[in-house]
Write an enzyme that holds these catalytic residues in place. Sequence first.
Site, PDB file in Angstrom:
ATOM      1  N   GLY B 220      -8.814  -7.818  11.284  1.00 23.17           N
ATOM      2  CA  GLY B 220      -8.372  -7.733  12.665  1.00 23.17           C
ATOM      3  C   GLY B 220      -9.554  -7.699  13.626  1.00 23.17           C
ATOM      4  N   SER B 221      -9.392  -6.926  14.709  1.00 25.10           N
ATOM      5  CA  SER B 221     -10.348  -7.014  15.821  1.00 25.10           C
ATOM      6  C   SER B 221     -11.734  -6.463  15.502  1.00 25.10           C
ATOM      7  CB  SER B 221      -9.792  -6.277  17.035  1.00 25.10           C
ATOM      8  OG  SER B 221      -8.595  -6.893  17.438  1.00 25.10           O
ATOM      9  N   VAL B 222     -11.886  -5.693  14.451  1.00 28.20           N
ATOM     10  CA  VAL B 222     -13.260  -5.250  14.164  1.00 28.20           C
ATOM     11  C   VAL B 222     -14.141  -6.463  13.869  1.00 28.20           C
ATOM     12  CG1 VAL B 222     -12.681  -2.917  13.389  1.00 28.20           C
ATOM     13  CG2 VAL B 222     -12.776  -4.765  11.731  1.00 28.20           C
ATOM     14  N   PHE B 223     -13.502  -7.594  13.527  1.00 29.90           N
ATOM     15  CA  PHE B 223     -14.287  -8.800  13.274  1.00 29.90           C
ATOM     16  C   PHE B 223     -14.913  -9.336  14.555  1.00 29.90           C
ATOM     17  CE2 PHE B 223     -15.008 -13.283  12.312  1.00 29.90           C
ATOM     18  CZ  PHE B 223     -15.655 -13.181  11.090  1.00 29.90           C
ATOM     19  N   LYS B 224     -14.412  -8.885  15.701  1.00 37.72           N
ATOM     20  CA  LYS B 224     -14.983  -9.362  16.988  1.00 37.72           C
ATOM     21  C   LYS B 224     -16.449  -8.977  17.121  1.00 37.72           C
ATOM     22  CE  LYS B 224     -10.513  -9.501  19.247  1.00 37.72           C
ATOM     23  NZ  LYS B 224      -9.494  -8.660  19.871  1.00 37.72           N
TER      24      LYS B 224
END
Lengths: 484, 484
Positions: B220-224
Site C-alpha cells: 500500500g501507501s508505504v511504498f510511496k
Amino acid sequence: MSHADTMPKPRRNVELLLLVLALSVSIGANALISIDEQISLDTDFWFQSSLLAVASLVFHVVLRLRAKYADPVILPLVVALNGLGLAMIHRLDAPGEDTGNNQLRWTVIAMAVAIAVIWFLKDHRVLRRFTYISLAVSALLLILPLVPGISAGEILGARVWIRLGSMTFQPGEVAKITLAIFFAGYLSSNRDLIMLAGRKIGPMQFPRFKDMGPMITAWLVSIGVLIFQRDLGSSVLFFGLFIVMIYVATSRISWVVIGLTLILGGGFVASKVFSHVGLRIDSWLNAFTEEVFGRSPGGSGQIVEGLFGMASGGLVGTGLGQGRPNLVPFANSDMIIASFGEELGLIGLFAIVMMYLLLFTRGFRAALGTRDAFGKLLACGLSFAVALQCFVVIGGVTRLIPLTGLTTPFLAAGGSSLLANWIIVGLLLMISHTARGPVDTSPMQPGRTPEAQKPAPVTAAGSRQDRNTTQTLPDAPTEAVKHL
Amino acid sequence: MNQAIRHSWIAAIAMFALIFGAISYVQVVGADELKANPWNRRAILQNYCNDRGAILVGGSAIAESVPGNESCKFQRRYNQPELYAGLTGYFSRSYGVTGLEGAMDAQLAGSSDQLFFDRIGQLFLGNQPKGASVELTIDPKIQKLAYDLIPDGQRGSIVVTDPKTGNVLAMVSKPSYDPNLIATQDVAKEQAAYNEAIKVPGVNLNPSVSGPTGALLAPGSVFKLVDTAAALNSGKYNADSVLPNPAQMSFPGIQYQLPNYAGGNCYTRNTASFAFALQQSCNTPFASIARDLGENAIAQQASKFGFGQELGDQLKLDYAKSIFPSDLDAAGLAQSAIGQRDVRATPLQIALMTSAIANSGVQMAPNLIKAVRSPDLRVIDEPKPAALRTSTTPEIAGQITDWMTSVVSEGIGSGAAVPGVEVAGKTGTAELGNGLNNSWFTGFAPANDPQVSVTVVMQGVDITTGAQLTSPNAKKIFEAVLNK
C-alpha cells in the site's frame, strides 16, 4: 602346457575353503549387528547361523556327489551374498517384525530346490526338451498375477504377485528362468536359419521378418508386463535377456540394434502413455524439486532418502548397525543396496558389487566352456540377466537410471526372488560342471540330427552316457576355464 | 558364439563400471552436498539427543536442552514458545529444523569448525558433546510488548530495529505456535501437533513463507516512500515541486480510474506539494510521478531499498525477496506506484527501507546475532554492524525524513506521535479486494537522531481497526524504547 593344466580338477576343496570364508563373513555380520543392537548372541542367533551353515555344507556335499566339476567359486559367492542379505534384513527388523526369519526360511527352501534341481536334472541339456513347455509355463506364470482369485491385487502400484495361502509370490521371477530356457532351446535349434537368411543393408545384415518371431514375442511380453502388471523393471529385464540371447545365438550386432531401437521406442512411448512410467522418469530427473520429493504416489522421496543414506555412509560407512538405513522406505527390499552403502560405505558396497561381478563372470565362463549351444545360450542368458538385474537395481538406487521395482538378487527380502535366483545358481553350477568336466576329444560325427543330440531320458545312467557321447567342436579355450 | 559371449560379458562389465562410478559419485563426490541438503534428517537425528547450545535473549534461554528420558539424554525445550517461535523455529525428529535452530545448527550442535578445539577437548575428557550458545539482539521487553500489541486472533507482524546498526530489537508475528509440541520425542504427538498447528490460518511452519521475513504482502501507501526517493533522485523534483492532485486519474484506452485516498484531505486541493501528498497519502500525485519517471526508475529505486535483493548473512533466518513487478502498462504502473497490484513486500523489507531513510540513506544489514559463545563462554563470533547497500543520498534521506515527520505531526499518522519527540512515519492501507485491508505503519524516532525504527502491519482489517492498531501501537513501542 603341463599335465596338471589339461586334466580337469574338481576343486571341491577350494570351494569348501571359500565356503567357510563366506559363512564367516555372513555369520560375522549377523554377530556384529546383534552386538550393536545390544542383543546378546542368543539361541536365535546360533540357530540362524547353524541353519545357514548346514544348508550351505549340504549343498557343497551334493556338488561333490553330483556335479564335482562345478565351478567352485559360484556357491561361496552366493552364500556370502545371501548371508549378508540375511544379516541386513535381520538388522532392519523393527521389534516384533520377522522378515529376517522369513528370509531365512526362504533361503533354506530355495537352497533345497536348487539342490533338487542339481540332484534330479543331472544334465542341463535335458531342459532343451522342454523348450515349448517352458514357453507355455512362462506365459502361465506371467498371466497368473492378473487372474482374479489368485492375484494378490495391486501392491505398491504393480500387479506382479499372486497369493499362496498367507504368502505372496512373484511368478515373474521364475518366468525369467523358463523364458531363458525357451529362448535357449528355440535359438539353439534355429540359429542357422536366423543367421543365414536375411538382407544386407550397408554393413549390417538384417534378419528376415519371419525369423524375428522370438524378438517380437519378447517385445510383446515385455510390453505386456509393462502394461498389465505395471512392472517396468521386469519388462526391461525380460527384454534385455532376449536381446543378449539372440545376439549370442547369431553374433549379429543388427539384432542388438533392432532390439535397442525397440526398447527405446517402447520406453519413450510408455513414458508418454503410462503415467507410472512417466512418474518414474520425472522423479528420476527432478528428484530434488520440492513438488516431486513430496509427491505421493510416484515421488522421489525414496530415492532421495536412499541417496542421503549412502552419502552419510561415505567411504567407510557408519558400521553395521550404526547407521539409520530404516529412514529409507523399503530399506530391506528395493533399497537394500542403500542400506549396505550407508553401513558398509563405498568400500563395502564395492565389495558386494564385486561379488556380483565375479558371480556373473563365472556364469559367462561356464557359457564359454560348455560345448553345447543350448548350454551356452542358457548360461549366458542367465548370467546376463543377473548382471542386468543388478545394474537396473543399483543404477536406480544411485540415480544413474530411473528407479524400477526389481529385487537385488540374493540380498533383498523376498522369497520368490531368492527361489528364482538359487535355481539360476543351480543351473549355472550344472552347466559349469559340464564345461569344466573331462572333454571328449573324439571327432564330431557327421549326420547327427538335432534330435539325436538330445539327451536320453532322465536316468542316471542315460544322462551319463549321453554326456560322454555328445560331441562338439572344441571352440572354447578349454584350458582357460579349468583353473579354479 | 564364444566371441558373442565375450562381447556380452564386456557389455555386462560396462554396466558394472557405470555402477561403480555412480556409487563413487553418491558416496564420495556428491556426498557433502547430499549431507547438507535441508531435507536430510540424518544430521538432526545424529545429534538429536545431544546437549545442544541454548538460544539466549537478554541473558535467559528461549531455547535450551534439558535432561531427557532414557531413550534420549537431552530434550529441547522452548521457553515462552509462542513469543519466540518465529525466531527459534523448531528442532524436530520428524519435521527437521527450521528458524535459527536450523540456521545456527552447526554452532548449536557444536559441529562448527569454530568449535574444533572444544570437540577435541570433549573427546579426551570424555564429556558429552555440548554446543555453543547463541545470543540474540532481541530486547525481551520490546519483543513481549510488540507481541501483546497484536490482539489474539489478529494476523499481523511487528519489526523493531536499530537503524544505525541493523540490529533487530523485536520481530513478532501472530498467530504463532508452540514449538515444544513439535519437538517432543513422542512421534505420534509430534505429528498430531504439527497437523493441528498448520490448520490455523496464518500459521505456516515453513518460516520462509510466513512471518515478518516471509509473508509477502501488498505494501500500500508505504511504498510511496520509494516513489518519493525516486522522484528526488531523478533531479526533476524537489521540495518546491507542485504535483498534480486530481480526485482520480484516468488512463488512455481503458475504463479504470485510479482514485485518491478516501480518508484524509486529498480532495481539498487540485495540486499538492510533496509534503501534503505524503501527509494525506494522496494517490494521484505519486501515480503521475511514476508515469513521468517510468517503470525503470521506480523499479531501480525499489531494488536500492532491497526489493528483490539479498539481505546479507547476519539475519540467519530464511526470508522471501520482496517484489516489484515488471512490464507494466500505464495503469499497472500507476497502481504499482501506490503499492497495490503485484507489488509485494515483507514486513522486514519495509522495516529495512524505513531504516535506510533513518540512517541517512545507508541500509544496514539486518542482524539477529549478538554473540556466539563456546560452552566455556568464550566469544567465538560477534557480528559487527555492516552496511548492506546505499539506498539513497543523505540529502534525499533528510528531505524524506522531514516530510515523514509532518505525516505524524500534521497528517494521517498522528496516532504515532510521542510527546516531546519528533517522530517520522508513513501509513499504508492496501486493499485486499474483500473490503478488508492490510494496514501499515512504518517510522522511526527521534527524527533528528534515529534510535529505533518500527514497522507494524495488521492483515485483513477494516479501516478503523487498522488505524487503531498500527500508528498507536508504533507509538507505544517508540515510547518503550526511548524511555528505557
